[in-house]
Structure formats: C-alpha cells, structure tokens
Write a protein that holds these residues in place. Structure first.
Motif, PDB file in Angstrom:
ATOM      1  N   ASN A  41     -52.645-133.769   9.734  1.00 48.32           N
ATOM      2  CA  ASN A  41     -51.020-134.648   9.773  1.00 48.32           C
ATOM      3  C   ASN A  41     -51.203-133.978  11.516  1.00 48.32           C
ATOM      4  OD1 ASN A  41     -48.917-136.008  10.449  1.00 48.32           O
ATOM      5  ND2 ASN A  41     -48.246-135.700   8.319  1.00 48.32           N
ATOM      6  N   THR A  42     -50.220-134.326  12.384  1.00 46.44           N
ATOM      7  CA  THR A  42     -50.001-134.545  13.477  1.00 46.44           C
ATOM      8  C   THR A  42     -49.578-132.727  14.251  1.00 46.44           C
ATOM      9  OG1 THR A  42     -49.298-136.211  13.879  1.00 46.44           O
ATOM     10  CG2 THR A  42     -49.395-135.532  15.780  1.00 46.44           C
ATOM     11  N   ARG A  73     -48.813-141.271  11.300  1.00 46.10           N
ATOM     12  CA  ARG A  73     -49.484-139.517  11.446  1.00 46.10           C
ATOM     13  C   ARG A  73     -51.442-140.447  12.646  1.00 46.10           C
ATOM     14  NH1 ARG A  73     -49.321-140.942   5.708  1.00 46.10           N
ATOM     15  NH2 ARG A  73     -50.884-141.890   5.681  1.00 46.10           N
ATOM     16  N   ARG A  74     -50.737-139.237  13.563  1.00 43.38           N
ATOM     17  CA  ARG A  74     -51.894-139.494  14.572  1.00 43.38           C
ATOM     18  C   ARG A  74     -51.800-138.004  15.445  1.00 43.38           C
ATOM     19  NH1 ARG A  74     -52.897-145.132  15.058  1.00 43.38           N
ATOM     20  NH2 ARG A  74     -50.886-146.383  14.690  1.00 43.38           N
ATOM     21  N   LEU A  75     -53.120-138.134  15.382  1.00 43.65           N
ATOM     22  CA  LEU A  75     -53.173-136.708  16.533  1.00 43.65           C
ATOM     23  C   LEU A  75     -53.310-137.211  18.579  1.00 43.65           C
ATOM     24  CD1 LEU A  75     -56.398-134.761  14.200  1.00 43.65           C
ATOM     25  CD2 LEU A  75     -53.471-134.260  14.869  1.00 43.65           C
ATOM     26  N   THR A  76     -52.879-136.619  19.157  1.00 43.52           N
ATOM     27  CA  THR A  76     -53.205-136.103  20.628  1.00 43.52           C
ATOM     28  C   THR A  76     -54.848-136.808  20.840  1.00 43.52           C
ATOM     29  OG1 THR A  76     -52.602-134.691  21.227  1.00 43.52           O
ATOM     30  CG2 THR A  76     -50.608-136.863  20.808  1.00 43.52           C
ATOM     31  N   LYS A  77     -54.769-136.673  22.179  1.00 42.33           N
ATOM     32  CA  LYS A  77     -56.495-136.627  22.457  1.00 42.33           C
ATOM     33  C   LYS A  77     -56.000-135.262  22.367  1.00 42.33           C
ATOM     34  CE  LYS A  77     -59.484-137.772  25.961  1.00 42.33           C
ATOM     35  NZ  LYS A  77     -60.146-135.912  26.313  1.00 42.33           N
ATOM     36  N   ASN A  78     -55.597-134.604  22.744  1.00 44.46           N
ATOM     37  CA  ASN A  78     -55.487-132.476  23.116  1.00 44.46           C
ATOM     38  C   ASN A  78     -55.177-131.812  21.807  1.00 44.46           C
ATOM     39  OD1 ASN A  78     -54.985-132.954  25.868  1.00 44.46           O
ATOM     40  ND2 ASN A  78     -52.620-132.886  25.818  1.00 44.46           N
ATOM     41  N   GLN A  79     -55.062-132.307  20.338  1.00 47.13           N
ATOM     42  CA  GLN A  79     -54.687-132.199  19.665  1.00 47.13           C
ATOM     43  C   GLN A  79     -56.401-132.041  19.383  1.00 47.13           C
ATOM     44  OE1 GLN A  79     -51.641-134.197  17.223  1.00 47.13           O
ATOM     45  NE2 GLN A  79     -49.827-133.059  18.925  1.00 47.13           N
ATOM     46  N   ILE A  80     -56.892-133.032  19.036  1.00 51.87           N
ATOM     47  CA  ILE A  80     -58.128-133.435  18.604  1.00 51.87           C
ATOM     48  C   ILE A  80     -59.035-132.675  19.464  1.00 51.87           C
ATOM     49  CG2 ILE A  80     -60.259-134.621  18.420  1.00 51.87           C
ATOM     50  CD1 ILE A  80     -58.306-137.105  18.065  1.00 51.87           C
ATOM     51  N   ASP A  81     -58.893-132.559  20.389  1.00 50.10           N
ATOM     52  CA  ASP A  81     -59.910-131.448  21.501  1.00 50.10           C
ATOM     53  C   ASP A  81     -59.835-130.045  21.031  1.00 50.10           C
ATOM     54  OD1 ASP A  81     -60.890-133.308  23.033  1.00 50.10           O
ATOM     55  OD2 ASP A  81     -59.608-132.906  24.576  1.00 50.10           O
ATOM     56  N   LEU A  82     -58.646-129.322  21.133  1.00 55.19           N
ATOM     57  CA  LEU A  82     -57.999-128.478  20.397  1.00 55.19           C
ATOM     58  C   LEU A  82     -59.378-128.116  18.912  1.00 55.19           C
ATOM     59  CD1 LEU A  82     -56.759-125.794  20.849  1.00 55.19           C
ATOM     60  CD2 LEU A  82     -54.914-127.094  19.448  1.00 55.19           C
ATOM     61  N   ILE A  83     -58.904-128.751  17.699  1.00 55.69           N
ATOM     62  CA  ILE A  83     -59.878-128.401  16.797  1.00 55.69           C
ATOM     63  C   ILE A  83     -61.611-128.757  16.977  1.00 55.69           C
ATOM     64  CG2 ILE A  83     -60.748-129.630  14.442  1.00 55.69           C
ATOM     65  CD1 ILE A  83     -57.568-131.337  14.430  1.00 55.69           C
ATOM     66  N   GLY A  84     -62.067-129.583  18.214  1.00 58.01           N
ATOM     67  CA  GLY A  84     -63.294-129.644  18.566  1.00 58.01           C
ATOM     68  C   GLY A  84     -64.024-128.068  19.053  1.00 58.01           C
TER      69      GLY A  84
END
Length: 439
Positions: free
Chosen positions: A19-20, A98-109
């Motif tokens: 989740n977000t 339930r969405r991830l921001t671009k920053n959150q996706i980048d952090l996981i990557g």
C-alpha cells in the motif's frame, strides 16, 4: 487443456498487499536500507496479507523474506502491478485509493539494487495482527449452521443458504461484513432479503444444507456496499444519511458461488452486521448494467461488449462495482451528459478477477438530467492472455460459470432532489436491483 502458470508468475500474483507509504525525502546519493526505509512500508501495508495463514501465498515479515524477493517487488511496483488498485489514475477518484508515488517507487527500486539491511536500531517493531473483524466487533454475527461440502472437481456450484436475522426495534443496518471460511473456493457471495418464505421452503425440501441457486438470487438484493462480496472487495458502511430498514420475520439469503479447487473442500461462512439508530434520510437505487449477448470466438483478442442507461433527473453516483470473469481485460464506465463533454466514471485497463473492488466515489459525482451512462468492456480470448484458463482457447459465452464471461456493473445512485426519485425509478425499473427509500 488448462493453462499452468509458472511459479514466478504465481509469486507475482501473490504480492497483493503493498500500500502507499509517505517516504521521507532521501538524497539520491544515499542508499536506502531495509530497516529504516523499507520495513515501515512492508510492516504497515504488505504484512497484512503476506503472513502465515493469510490470503497471500508468501510471508514478508522479516528482512530475509523481503530481501530474496527485492528485485521482484521493485519490478511489480515499477510496473504498477502493485499496489492492488485497478482503476486508472485520472478516471474517477475513490475513497481508499492504493497508489505509490513516483518517489516511493524509486525508493524501492534503489533499495533493491543491493538490498541493504541497515542498522538494527532503525528497525520498527514487528506488526501485531488479530483475526478481528475489519469494521470492528459486529452487533450481530450469523454463521451457517453447518458446513457445505464442495467436490474436488466438476462445474461451479451456486448454492443458497437461509439464515434468520432479527434486528432490535429502532435499529437499522449500516454495514455488513462477510467472512468466508475457505477463500480458495468462494468466487463471490450475494446477500438478499426474502419476505415471501419461499426460500425457506426450498431449503427445507433439499436434504443438503441450502438449496440449488442460479444467477438470479431469490429475494431482493441488499443495497450498495452490502450487496456482494468478491476477492479484493472491502467491507464499507453505507454512506452518510443512508441506512437499511429490516422487517423481522424476513429471511436473509446468502448465495455462494463456489469453484472446485481440485480436492474436496468445506465452506461455513460468517456474516457480521453493524447497526445504527439513524433511519435513512436519503433514498438510493442500485442500477444493474450488463451485456448478456456475449459469444467470444477462440483467438479473439479484443471482443467488445456494451450496455447503457439514462438518468431522467439529476442524480449523484455514490459507488461503482464492476464485474468481469477471467478473460476480461478492459472495462470503462463513461458519463455522457446532454450538453458538454463526456467524462469518465471509472476505467480499469488491466482487469484482474482476483481484485474486484467496490469503488466509492470521492466525492460523489453529479450527473445532469438526461445523462447517458455507458459501460464498455473488452475481452481477450487469445493465447497472449496469461489469465486465459484454456490452452488452446475455447469459445466463451455469457453465463454464471467462472469459465463463462460477463461485462457487468452495479451503479449506486442517489437523487439530488428526493422528489425526483419516482421519475428515476419509473424510467429504470427493470434495471433496479435494490434500493432504500428515505423515511
């Protein structure tokens, strides 16, 4: 023969609860760690489902659990396969997105590149879970008196079960929460009120628990968010100002659509009811949209379906419940007003049978008088569709079996002006499957 999914694909399908997370700003030169940056996401939003005994097929409670799937988690979040929220952004706004921001996706990557554990002092406490009801402790809990047996194979089973529901005087139903005992086999559940007594007679005449059902549930369907349960659909109370009166002596009909799993199974469902003292101050109608003329040839990758209705008076859309089966791929509901441009109510461009949500509009969407509501679907019956259960593809027609297909949606509406309810009801009386009238 039946298509067999690879282990990797099944694992991807299993990552269902991310989740977000509002991540702290992290300079691009710094490498995130599991304990400080990733564990809060996983503990708060993944482990709810990804833990022993829950619906997801793998556990994500430890650094070791997450590390060995780090690149996979990064990939499914980058592809926006996760988190499990199917509506396309910008095509309707809904409560609980339930969405991830671009920053959150980048952090996981960035973390997945070396999957560093970090300082153990940064690790938050492990989450604690209970088997409590999602909406709190219900005022009333009904349980099927005895389990129903499902054979190992064969066609899907539709079965109606009659339960006695008694509501205290002066109380109204505000919410319903359904709990299957065996999620592997319950395709969906419907809830209806039967004041005729016919369902109880049919139940008594059948030697097995319940009696045979079909696509049409006996009785009157419960309204709005209380009408159905399907995988991925969360329990929600009726909106402000709306509650459901109940006349004691009426039977509750629980209809289960059960899908054999390959081995003998049992199901003994529970239903929790949440009550309120407030009578309904607003009226509501649930409109069924459905295309029954479905006949999809094998190999057809873009079979189109459609249905529409119109509102003769000003109405507001409270919620939408889209429904397709396994080879559904794309579903849109669009509002076409008599003047001005059309606008989207919802668009799902990657339909997944495992995640069928009730989409509650935030805020409700106003429809001018004369607006046409259009439902459009696309089904992919080709070998390229990894969710196609048949290889080679077989002809697929409309029907109630999981192997059949549907394009359908329940649209939950309230009149802007209470005095206009009769006009709406008269114009769409064949489509109205449930509703509530203000007291």
């Amino acid at each position: 023969m039946q298509r067999v999914l690879s282990l990797a694909t099944m694992t991807l399908l299993g990552l269902l609860c991310l989740n977000t997370y509002a991540a702290d700003g992290l300079p691009s030169k710094d490498q995130p760690t599991f304990n400080k940056h990733i564990a809060p996401i996983v503990f708060e939003h993944c482990a709810t489902c990804h833990r022993p005994g829950e619906v997801a097929p793998l556990s994500l409670l430890t650094y070791a659990d997450v590390r060995k799937r780090a690149r996979q988690i990064a990939q499914v979040t980058e592809d926006r396969f996760m988190p499990p929220w199917k509506s396309v952004e910008g095509h309707g706004r809904f409560i609980g997105e339930r969405r991830l921001t671009k920053n959150q996706i980048d952090l996981i990557g960035r973390w997945a590149s070396d999957a560093a554990e970090g300082d153990t002092r940064d690790l938050p406490p492990a989450p604690q879970f209970s088997d409590a009801w999602k909406l709190g402790q219900p005022d009333i809990v009904l349980i099927m008196p005895e389990p129903y047996s499902i054979p190992a194979d064969g066609p899907d089973v539709y079965r109606n079960f009659i339960l006695r529901l008694e509501i205290p005087l002066g109380k109204y139903i505000k919410a319903l929460e359904y709990r299957p005992s065996n999620r592997r086999i319950v395709h969906h559940a419907l809830f209806a009120a039967d004041a005729t007594g016919k369902g109880r007679k049919d139940d008594e005449a059948d030697p097995l628990p319940g009696f045979q059902g079909s696509l049409n549930i006996p009785g009157r369907l419960f309204p709005g968010s209380m009408s159905a349960w399907a995988p991925g659909r969360e329990a929600r109370p009726l909106p402000d100002g709306i509650s459901m009166p109940w006349k004691n002596g009426t039977d509750l009909v629980l209809q289960l659509h059960l899908h054999p799993s390959g081995k003998p199974e049992l199901e003994q469902s529970s239903i929790g009811f949440f009550l309120t003292d407030e009578p309904p101050r607003r009226s509501m109608v649930d409109i069924m949209m459905i295309d029954r003329k479905i006949d999809i040839p094998p190999g057809e990758a873009a079979y189109r379906t459609r249905d529409e209705f119109s509102v003769p008076v000003e109405m507001e859309v409270l919620a939408l419940f889209p429904h397709m089966h396994l080879i559904g791929r794309d579903l849109r509901i669009t509002a076409v007003p008599p003047e001005g441009n059309s606008f989207p109510l919802i668009w799902i461009n990657d339909w997944d049978f495992n995640w069928q949500s009730l989409y509650q509009c935030d805020p409700p969407v106003r429809l001018p008088a004369g607006t046409k509501v259009v439902l459009e679907g696309i089904h992919d019956n080709s070998t390229a569709n990894i969710r196609n259960p048949s290889n080679p593809p077989q002809r697929v027609a409309f029907g109630e079996q999981t192997s059949n297909e549907m394009t359908a949606a329940l649209v939950q509406l309230v009149p802007v002006h209470e005095a206009d309810l009769a006009k709406m009801t008269e114009a769409n009386k064949r489509r109205i499957v449930s509703g509530i009238t203000a007291e």
